[in-house]
Every structure is written in C-alpha cells, then in structure tokens.
Design a protein around this motif. Structure first.
Motif, PDB file in Angstrom:
ATOM      1  N   LYS A 144       0.837  -1.210   0.000  1.00  0.00           N
ATOM      2  CA  LYS A 144       0.000   0.000   0.000  1.00  0.00           C
ATOM      3  C   LYS A 144       0.867   1.253   0.000  1.00  0.00           C
ATOM      4  CE  LYS A 144      -3.934  -2.058  -0.101  1.00  0.00           C
ATOM      5  NZ  LYS A 144      -4.725  -2.048  -1.328  1.00  0.00           N
ATOM      6  N   ALA A 145       1.974   1.216   0.729  1.00  0.00           N
ATOM      7  CA  ALA A 145       2.900   2.348   0.733  1.00  0.00           C
ATOM      8  C   ALA A 145       3.513   2.543  -0.650  1.00  0.00           C
ATOM      9  CB  ALA A 145       3.995   2.133   1.775  1.00  0.00           C
ATOM     10  N   ILE A 146       3.899   1.447  -1.278  1.00  0.00           N
ATOM     11  CA  ILE A 146       4.498   1.531  -2.616  1.00  0.00           C
ATOM     12  C   ILE A 146       3.475   2.040  -3.625  1.00  0.00           C
ATOM     13  CG2 ILE A 146       5.582   0.205  -4.474  1.00  0.00           C
ATOM     14  CD1 ILE A 146       6.780  -1.586  -2.194  1.00  0.00           C
ATOM     15  N   GLU A 147       2.221   1.667  -3.474  1.00  0.00           N
ATOM     16  CA  GLU A 147       1.167   2.187  -4.356  1.00  0.00           C
ATOM     17  C   GLU A 147       1.057   3.711  -4.236  1.00  0.00           C
ATOM     18  OE1 GLU A 147      -2.510   0.160  -3.513  1.00  0.00           O
ATOM     19  OE2 GLU A 147      -1.641  -1.808  -3.979  1.00  0.00           O
ATOM     20  N   VAL A 148       1.147   4.228  -3.025  1.00  0.00           N
ATOM     21  CA  VAL A 148       1.104   5.677  -2.821  1.00  0.00           C
ATOM     22  C   VAL A 148       2.268   6.343  -3.543  1.00  0.00           C
ATOM     23  CG1 VAL A 148       1.416   7.502  -1.085  1.00  0.00           C
ATOM     24  CG2 VAL A 148      -0.173   5.622  -0.657  1.00  0.00           C
ATOM     25  N   ILE A 149       3.450   5.773  -3.390  1.00  0.00           N
ATOM     26  CA  ILE A 149       4.638   6.331  -4.048  1.00  0.00           C
ATOM     27  C   ILE A 149       4.466   6.286  -5.560  1.00  0.00           C
ATOM     28  CG2 ILE A 149       7.120   5.996  -4.417  1.00  0.00           C
ATOM     29  CD1 ILE A 149       7.171   4.913  -1.452  1.00  0.00           C
ATOM     30  N   ASP A 150       3.974   5.181  -6.075  1.00  0.00           N
ATOM     31  CA  ASP A 150       3.772   5.037  -7.516  1.00  0.00           C
ATOM     32  C   ASP A 150       2.774   6.073  -8.042  1.00  0.00           C
ATOM     33  OD1 ASP A 150       4.254   3.501 -10.005  1.00  0.00           O
ATOM     34  OD2 ASP A 150       2.126   3.017  -9.790  1.00  0.00           O
ATOM     35  N   ARG A 151       1.661   6.224  -7.360  1.00  0.00           N
ATOM     36  CA  ARG A 151       0.631   7.183  -7.794  1.00  0.00           C
ATOM     37  C   ARG A 151       1.105   8.628  -7.707  1.00  0.00           C
ATOM     38  NH1 ARG A 151      -2.879   4.106  -4.593  1.00  0.00           N
ATOM     39  NH2 ARG A 151      -2.932   5.792  -3.074  1.00  0.00           N
ATOM     40  N   SER A 152       2.084   8.898  -6.871  1.00  0.00           N
ATOM     41  CA  SER A 152       2.556  10.276  -6.683  1.00  0.00           C
ATOM     42  C   SER A 152       3.239  10.831  -7.925  1.00  0.00           C
ATOM     43  CB  SER A 152       3.525  10.349  -5.505  1.00  0.00           C
ATOM     44  OG  SER A 152       4.793   9.804  -5.860  1.00  0.00           O
ATOM     45  N   GLY A 153       3.750   9.933  -8.756  1.00  0.00           N
ATOM     46  CA  GLY A 153       4.448  10.371  -9.961  1.00  0.00           C
ATOM     47  C   GLY A 153       5.932  10.654  -9.766  1.00  0.00           C
ATOM     48  N   VAL A 154       6.453  10.517  -8.538  1.00  0.00           N
ATOM     49  CA  VAL A 154       7.881  10.756  -8.332  1.00  0.00           C
ATOM     50  C   VAL A 154       8.677   9.573  -8.866  1.00  0.00           C
ATOM     51  CG1 VAL A 154       7.472  12.202  -6.294  1.00  0.00           C
ATOM     52  CG2 VAL A 154       8.014   9.787  -5.982  1.00  0.00           C
ATOM     53  N   SER A 155       9.905   9.836  -9.183  1.00  0.00           N
ATOM     54  CA  SER A 155      10.809   8.782  -9.621  1.00  0.00           C
ATOM     55  C   SER A 155      11.226   7.981  -8.384  1.00  0.00           C
ATOM     56  CB  SER A 155      12.023   9.407 -10.300  1.00  0.00           C
ATOM     57  OG  SER A 155      12.930   8.432 -10.726  1.00  0.00           O
ATOM     58  N   TYR A 156      11.205   6.638  -8.494  1.00  0.00           N
ATOM     59  CA  TYR A 156      11.546   5.827  -7.334  1.00  0.00           C
ATOM     60  C   TYR A 156      12.106   4.483  -7.762  1.00  0.00           C
ATOM     61  CZ  TYR A 156       7.313   3.068  -8.113  1.00  0.00           C
ATOM     62  OH  TYR A 156       6.356   2.255  -8.654  1.00  0.00           O
ATOM     63  N   LYS A 157      12.755   3.822  -6.823  1.00  0.00           N
ATOM     64  CA  LYS A 157      13.289   2.482  -7.050  1.00  0.00           C
ATOM     65  C   LYS A 157      13.048   1.663  -5.784  1.00  0.00           C
ATOM     66  CE  LYS A 157      17.290   0.005  -8.764  1.00  0.00           C
ATOM     67  NZ  LYS A 157      16.575  -0.606  -9.847  1.00  0.00           N
ATOM     68  N   VAL A 158      12.368   0.533  -5.935  1.00  0.00           N
ATOM     69  CA  VAL A 158      12.082  -0.354  -4.811  1.00  0.00           C
ATOM     70  C   VAL A 158      13.246  -1.315  -4.640  1.00  0.00           C
ATOM     71  CG1 VAL A 158      10.536  -2.137  -3.918  1.00  0.00           C
ATOM     72  CG2 VAL A 158       9.598  -0.208  -5.210  1.00  0.00           C
ATOM     73  N   GLY A 159      13.750  -1.405  -3.418  1.00  0.00           N
ATOM     74  CA  GLY A 159      14.804  -2.352  -3.089  1.00  0.00           C
ATOM     75  C   GLY A 159      14.301  -3.367  -2.085  1.00  0.00           C
ATOM     76  N   ALA A 160      15.157  -4.275  -1.708  1.00  0.00           N
ATOM     77  CA  ALA A 160      14.772  -5.338  -0.784  1.00  0.00           C
ATOM     78  C   ALA A 160      14.474  -4.814   0.621  1.00  0.00           C
ATOM     79  CB  ALA A 160      15.877  -6.390  -0.707  1.00  0.00           C
ATOM     80  N   MET A 161      15.108  -3.723   1.011  1.00  0.00           N
ATOM     81  CA  MET A 161      14.960  -3.232   2.382  1.00  0.00           C
ATOM     82  C   MET A 161      14.389  -1.816   2.484  1.00  0.00           C
ATOM     83  SD  MET A 161      16.028  -5.735   4.256  1.00  0.00           S
ATOM     84  CE  MET A 161      16.302  -4.978   5.833  1.00  0.00           C
ATOM     85  N   GLU A 162      14.330  -1.097   1.363  1.00  0.00           N
ATOM     86  CA  GLU A 162      13.838   0.277   1.371  1.00  0.00           C
ATOM     87  C   GLU A 162      13.493   0.688  -0.046  1.00  0.00           C
ATOM     88  OE1 GLU A 162      17.191   2.444   2.925  1.00  0.00           O
ATOM     89  OE2 GLU A 162      18.254   2.408   1.031  1.00  0.00           O
TER      90      GLU A 162
END
Length: 97
Positions: free
Chosen positions: A25-43
């Motif tokens: 759910k947190a990652i969905e918020v980040i994705d919808r925000s439109g910011v550039s991001y990279k998901v890693g194993a720990m953060e």
C-alpha cells in the motif's frame, strides 16, 4: 533544500496481519505520486524535491495505518546537496520508475 534529493524510506508495519500486503500500500502511494523511485529489498528510494518527497513519505505511512498496521516504524535517509542535484545517473543506478 532547493535541489533534487534522494530520500530512502523503510516502513515496518507493527501488526499481526501479513506485512507485505501493507507495505504494498505504501508503494502504491509512491507510484501514484508520480515521483521517480526504485524499490529495493529493504527500502524504497525516491528522487525529487525535498518537500514533495516528504509529503509522499507521510502519505505512505498513513496508507500503511489505513491498511491495518497498528503502528509503523519508519526510517528515512536523505541525500541532498548545498549546490546541485542528486541523481540516479551519478550513482550508477537504473532510474527505476
């Protein structure tokens, strides 16, 4: 901070419910925000302006609480510069989203 920064966020839900569904759910918020991001194993690391990323971090925490976490333990790391932007390219990291 007036330049592009990187903010790493790690949210650990404290609950007896399955953790990964809440973290998603947190990652969905980040994705919808439109910011550039990279998901890693720990953060997850986000790139953008400081105020926007802090707002997204707050919304991601709230999403975890709304998804069933009783509490969240959050670690934030900020990489910023006095003069100039922080970028994926300089770190040799694929852009992510």
């Amino acid at each position: 901070m007036n330049h592009t920064v990187h903010i790493a966020i790690q949210i650990v839900p404290i609950t007896d419910k399955p953790h990964y569904a809440i973290i998603d759910k947190a990652i969905e918020v980040i994705d919808r925000s439109g910011v550039s991001y990279k998901v890693g194993a720990m953060e997850t690391v986000m790139q953008g302006d400081y105020d926007t990323l802090m707002r997204v971090a707050k919304e991601a925490q709230q999403a975890c609480l709304e998804a069933g976490a009783d509490e969240v333990a959050v670690t934030l790391k900020v990489h910023g510069r006095k003069h100039g932007n922080v970028s994926w390219d300089e770190k040799g990291i694929d852009r992510g989203r």
